[in-house]
Design an enzyme around this catalytic site. Structure first.
Site, short mmCIF file in Angstrom:
data_model
loop_
_atom_site.label_atom_id
_atom_site.label_comp_id
_atom_site.label_asym_id
_atom_site.label_seq_id
_atom_site.Cartn_x
_atom_site.Cartn_y
_atom_site.Cartn_z
N GLN A 14 0.82 -1.21 0.00
CA GLN A 14 0.00 0.00 0.00
C GLN A 14 0.85 1.26 0.00
OE1 GLN A 14 -3.93 -0.63 2.43
NE2 GLN A 14 -2.27 -1.48 3.62
N THR A 64 2.17 -7.49 8.03
CA THR A 64 1.12 -6.69 8.65
C THR A 64 -0.12 -7.49 9.06
OG1 THR A 64 0.22 -6.15 6.47
CG2 THR A 64 1.82 -4.60 7.43
N TYR A 128 2.97 -8.87 16.58
CA TYR A 128 3.19 -7.84 15.56
C TYR A 128 3.84 -6.60 16.16
CZ TYR A 128 2.08 -3.97 12.43
OH TYR A 128 2.18 -2.85 11.64
N TRP A 154 -3.38 2.53 11.23
CA TRP A 154 -4.64 2.24 10.54
C TRP A 154 -4.56 2.57 9.05
CZ3 TRP A 154 -9.53 3.37 13.98
CH2 TRP A 154 -9.31 2.88 15.27
#
Length: 293
Positions: A14, A64, A128, A154
């Site tokens: 992303q 992630t 994580y 987020w």
């Protein structure tokens, strides 16, 4: 003047995709996807860096899958902790090479009543979060003032795997979703993070730990409700979706998440000369982009 050579890892993710789409003039990019460079492979990392000899490395590669990390701790550690260490050690061998590394709000335990500042005590609740914090420590230990850690939160984009796209899929399939309302943070567009990263790249004096998110605060429920409203307006939903708030206790997950992971971006705003847009503005932009695609 010769362009600044930048090596981008995780180029198909992303943030990596957003970096490639927004690269300003004055930078020469070599963008490597996970398939092209597995940062967990120390030998491959050193070879890639010595071959290209970048002046800046931007590490957008990460593991992630927060819940999956609980059952795959070694994989998460290899990518989130060992990978950044390999990049930092390789950067150290190149004269003056900087490493800009992306980290997470999940390095905090979420018990604070105020937004977290970069120097606040860390205490991750999940595999994580622990692996992301270990990656931060490795990068700073290896490179010192040649390193920048940019924590964000987020993250979503019109492509990839993220909360926004998951909500859209579930709203289309079921017409209704139940979403946790007692965890708060800041939805942040990948394009916003890319903008901050390029500004850091353009400022050699910036170093250390910074926080960057879009402006404002939301719960996951409020984020989902906004997705429902704005997706309907953008023509991405055929009918209104019902979004019901629930408690964390009603939706147990393998990984524990911080109840409050709002980050204070004021230091980054001052050092970078950037003002983050409200999260809802960037959400509408991402959904509009998705509808046009």
């Amino acid at each position: 003047m010769l362009p600044v050579k930048v090596l981008v890892t995780g180029a198909s993710g992303q943030v990596g995709s957003a970096l490639l789409a927004s690269a300003p003039d004055g930078f020469e990019l070599r963008a490597l996807t996970h398939t092209q460079l597995d940062i967990a492979d120390a030998r491959a990392v050193h070879a890639a860096v010595s071959d290209y000899r970048p002046q800046i490395i931007i590490n957008a590669a990460a593991y992630t899958a927060v819940d999956q990390a609980e059952s795959e701790p070694f994989m998460a550690d290899a990518i989130n902790a060992q990978g950044p260490q390999h990049l930092a050690e390789a950067a150290y061998t190149e004269d003056g090479c900087r490493l800009i590394h992306i980290s997470s709000d999940y390095v905090f335990n979420g018990r604070a009543t105020q937004p977290y500042r970069p120097g606040d005590a860390t205490d991750p609740l999940s595999v994580y979060g622990r692996t992301k914090l270990a990656g931060e420590h490795s990068v700073l230990a290896a490179l010192g003032a040649r390193a920048v850690i940019l924590r964000t939160a987020w993250v979503y984009a019109p492509q990839g795997r993220n909360f926004m796209l998951t909500m859209l899929r579930l709203m289309r399939e079921r017409g209704a979703v139940r979403v946790v309302a007692d965890q708060q943070g800041t939805p942040t567009a990948a394009a916003s993070i890319a903008r901050a990263l390029w500004r850091i790249a353009d400022r050699p004096q910036v170093h250390g730990v910074l926080h960057w998110t879009d402006a404002g605060v939301a719960s996951w429920y409020e984020f989902a409700a906004a997705i429902a409203d704005d997706a309907l307006a953008a023509g991405l939903l055929g009918q209104p979706a019902v979004v019901t708030p629930i408690a964390t206790a009603d939706y147990p997950t393998p990984a524990h998440r911080p109840a409050n992971s709002v980050l204070d971006s004021s230091d980054a705003i001052a050092q970078l000369g950037l003002a983050p847009a409200p999260w809802r503005v960037n959400l509408r932009s991402a959904l509009t982009q998705l509808s046009r695609a």
